[in-house]
Design a protein around this motif. Structure first.
Motif, mmCIF file in Angstrom:
data_model
loop_
_atom_site.group_PDB
_atom_site.id
_atom_site.type_symbol
_atom_site.label_atom_id
_atom_site.label_comp_id
_atom_site.label_asym_id
_atom_site.label_seq_id
_atom_site.Cartn_x
_atom_site.Cartn_y
_atom_site.Cartn_z
ATOM 1 N N ILE A 1 28.004 -8.251 -61.734
ATOM 2 C CA ILE A 1 28.746 -9.362 -61.139
ATOM 3 C C ILE A 1 28.508 -10.589 -62.019
ATOM 4 N N VAL B 1 30.494 -11.771 -53.468
ATOM 5 C CA VAL B 1 30.189 -10.368 -53.734
ATOM 6 C C VAL B 1 30.705 -9.482 -52.606
ATOM 7 N N THR C 1 33.691 -6.635 -53.140
ATOM 8 C CA THR C 1 33.359 -5.209 -52.985
ATOM 9 C C THR C 1 33.843 -4.621 -51.664
ATOM 10 N N VAL D 1 24.676 -3.732 -57.029
ATOM 11 C CA VAL D 1 25.238 -4.751 -57.913
ATOM 12 C C VAL D 1 24.088 -5.363 -58.710
ATOM 13 N N LEU E 1 22.614 -10.096 -49.305
ATOM 14 C CA LEU E 1 23.452 -8.938 -49.589
ATOM 15 C C LEU E 1 22.971 -7.705 -48.837
#
Length: 325
Positions: free
Chosen positions: A208, A278, A282, A290, A319
């Motif tokens: 990323i 992110v 995704t 990632v 995340l």
């Protein structure tokens, strides 16, 4: 969602360090990554860059294997057509053994004519050769035509394709796709079905283009200089000496991915802002890992360490809390 960091060991003239000092700092940075709870460390490959871009990612990851115990180690990517399948299979096995079964082998087709000339490889067949390497490496491990064997019964191979055509190729091979872009999920799924593979086996992941900051406006003047060095290095070497227009970091920062290359965008923001990007980028795809730049070209080891710690302690928890398990 698992989170990692990415190294290319560039050493630009403007901020040049002694190469032995630059490489000597790498094992300690791997220890930092593991200490702050990151899941993976990745390294990449290019040849003949004037900023000494890393040419031997598996060799570098052998050093990481010796200094870590838990994080996975990945190539993102090895330029597979430049190497024989036997060489890649043997080197990958050694790193997998050194790490106790923690290697992820990412294979990419490459794109720079000077690199293919240097290694006596054919640029025009690079996609076919990249796919062939994946099949050949698998066959060499299964037949034990190369020894020793890796620790992992089926060592993960990731195909480094960023667009829909490559995603289909990865699917037909039945391998993982090294792209975190959800737009590639449908062609990847179609490729898996075409190849007779279960779509439930799909895994996607990859780099990323983003940087996390607790105070983006304070940090942007410094980060933008190193970002410009990174992107201009790619542009300069992609054009092989032909004139090119240097990047405007402000315009790159304002852009969001429209194409499928890693130079299409750069997200710069707080941990929450980067995490939101992110998760949106995704969404709906089987992306389970990632990774982000450990540092940008010319940054000091201290700056690298601070960034790795920030990713591990501030971004990764966001995340993991919201991403795919």
């Amino acid at each position: 969602m698992k989170v990692g960091v990415y190294f290319d060991m560039r050493n630009p003239e403007r901020w040049r360090r002694e190469p032995a000092e630059l490489y000597g700092a790498f094992p300690e940075l791997c220890e930092v990554a593991e200490h702050v709870g990151l899941d993976s460390i990745w390294a990449t490959e290019h040849h003949g860059f004037d900023d000494d871009y890393l040419p031997a990612p598996l060799t570098l990851l052998a050093a990481a294997a010796a200094r870590t115990r838990r994080v996975r180690l990945g190539t993102g990517v090895v330029v597979a057509p430049l190497h024989s399948a036997a060489t890649l299979a043997e080197q990958a096995s050694v790193v997998d053994l050194l790490s106790g079964g923690r290697l992820d082998l990412g294979l990419g087709a490459g794109y720079r004519p000077p690199e293919f000339a240097l290694h006596g490889a054919d640029l025009s067949t690079r996609y076919r050769e990249n796919d062939a390497r994946a099949r050949e490496i698998r066959a060499l491990w299964v037949s034990r035509s190369v020894t020793p064997s890796p620790v992992q019964d089926r060592l993960p191979i990731w195909m480094g394709y960023l667009g829909p055509k490559g995603a289909r190729r990865a699917g037909r091979l039945g391998e993982f796709l090294l792209s975190p872009d959800a737009r590639n999920w449908e062609p990847y799924r179609e490729g898996l079905i075409d190849g007779g593979h279960d779509p439930g086996s799909a895994r996607m992941g990859g780099g990323i283009q983003a940087w996390v900051s607790d105070d983006p406006e304070r940090d942007w003047p410094v980060v933008s200089q190193h970002l410009a060095e990174q992107v201009n290095s790619y542009r300069r070497h992609n054009r092989m000496g032909a004139p090119f227009t240097p990047v405007d970091p402000e315009k790159l920062r304002a852009r969001r991915p429209e194409g499928h290359t890693s130079l299409d965008y750069f997200v710069f923001g707080t941990p929450a802002e980067v995490a939101d990007f992110v998760l949106s980028f995704t969404a709906g795809a089987p992306v389970d890992t990632v990774y982000f730049w450990a540092g940008l070209p010319g940054m000091t080891a201290t700056q690298f360490a601070a960034n790795v710690q920030r990713i591990g302690t501030e971004l990764a928890p966001l995340l993991r809390a919201k991403g795919r398990p």
